[in-house]
Motif scaffolding. Sequence first.
Motif, short mmCIF file in Angstrom:
data_model
loop_
_atom_site.label_atom_id
_atom_site.label_comp_id
_atom_site.label_asym_id
_atom_site.label_seq_id
_atom_site.Cartn_x
_atom_site.Cartn_y
_atom_site.Cartn_z
N VAL A 149 0.26 11.03 1.50
CA VAL A 149 -0.21 11.00 2.88
C VAL A 149 1.01 10.91 3.80
O VAL A 149 2.14 10.72 3.35
N SER A 150 0.73 11.01 5.09
CA SER A 150 1.78 10.90 6.09
C SER A 150 1.18 10.25 7.33
O SER A 150 0.02 10.52 7.67
N PHE A 152 0.07 7.40 7.74
CA PHE A 152 -1.06 6.51 7.46
C PHE A 152 -0.66 5.05 7.71
O PHE A 152 0.40 4.62 7.29
N LEU A 157 -5.12 3.83 4.89
CA LEU A 157 -4.93 3.75 3.43
C LEU A 157 -6.12 3.06 2.77
O LEU A 157 -6.65 3.54 1.76
N ASN A 171 3.97 7.97 1.23
CA ASN A 171 3.53 7.92 2.63
C ASN A 171 4.75 8.30 3.46
O ASN A 171 5.74 7.57 3.48
N ASN A 188 2.65 0.22 1.61
CA ASN A 188 3.19 1.21 0.68
C ASN A 188 3.69 0.51 -0.59
O ASN A 188 3.36 0.93 -1.72
N SER A 195 8.06 5.23 0.40
CA SER A 195 8.19 5.45 1.84
C SER A 195 9.21 6.56 2.09
O SER A 195 10.41 6.37 1.89
#
Length: 285
Positions: A149-150, A152, A157, A171, A188, A195
């Motif tokens: 994901v990005s 988030f 999450l 992420n 994360n 990250s």
Amino acid sequence: MALRGLNDTYTLNNGVKIPVVGFGTWQTPDGEVAEKSVLAALNSGYRHIDTAAAYGNEESVGRAIKKSGIRRDELFVTTKLWNSDHGYENTKKAIDTSLMKLGLDYLDLYLIHWPNPVAMRDNWAELNSESWQAMEEAQKAGKIRAIGVSNFRKHHLDALLENADVIPAVNQIYLNPSDLESDVRKENDKYQILSEAYSPLGTGDLLGNELVNKLAQEHGKSPAQILIRWSLEHGFLPLPKSVHEEYIKANGQVFDFSLSADEMKLLDGLEGKGNSALDPDQANF
Ligand SMILES: NC(=O)c1ccc[n+]([C@@H]2O[C@H](COP(=O)([O-])OP(=O)(O)OC[C@H]3O[C@@H](n4cnc5c(N)ncnc54)[C@H](OP(=O)(O)O)[C@@H]3O)[C@@H](O)[C@H]2O)c1
């Protein structure tokens, strides 16, 4: 772990290895500029390219990869699901379109670009889960090696994890000395989600910072190299972008020096001194 070069890798929570620096391509114009800069990155030793459907340059990235002649299994290619392509069927199509544009048989990493676009403010959790299901299936089918994901935050999450079989591997967030994103990173870390640090130079904004320039002088390095090294020292995965060959090369030369604990503390103290991450629940796109 002492890092030695652009070929060094972190291991994602699903065992896939990812080169520790990625080459960014946001705002890199499609066509000759994108093709030349990605080729320059590959020729300078980068093995990890970060693009997105929304950047409009996947075809140029694909051409540069082909021209480089580098073996596919030595490369790591990331692209992202754009806001207009959410939902189960649309996501399946978007993955195939990105594969076609990049000219690849598989992606190394595929990310949900934004968790809460304007068009899905009323049902973002449900749509993210639908998109995620399509991504999990594409991963099972061998079209993608890792999914993530990005942008988030914790609530995005948490909602995704409620229905997910696969925990995101990555992420990708706005992360540099001006915004340490402690809350997101805590989440994360809880799930061993890597990250990735986008805008490691603050999209250029941090390059004029006084402290960054002082440290650059003391180390005989450029301000960009200081910021990229800061990211690596923290265990993040920086994604510096440039369209200039000399910057591209230099930004990869960050393995012959290190920052002391005191220097890291000083840089961490820049929090709030430049820009900070966009609130994904308020972004106007
Ligand atoms: N997931 C997301 O939502 C998201 C959002 C933003 C970014 N990203 C990813 O992260 C990547 C990097 O972030 P970013 O594009 O915001 O910016 P960045 O890497 O923080 O900074 C890029 C800017 O710095 C300049 N620059 C680069 N190296 C330099 C050097 N050595 N000396 C002087 N100037 C230098 C570049 O100029 P020139 O290009 O003119 O050389 C460009 O203006 C993106 O390209 C993209 O792949 C992801």
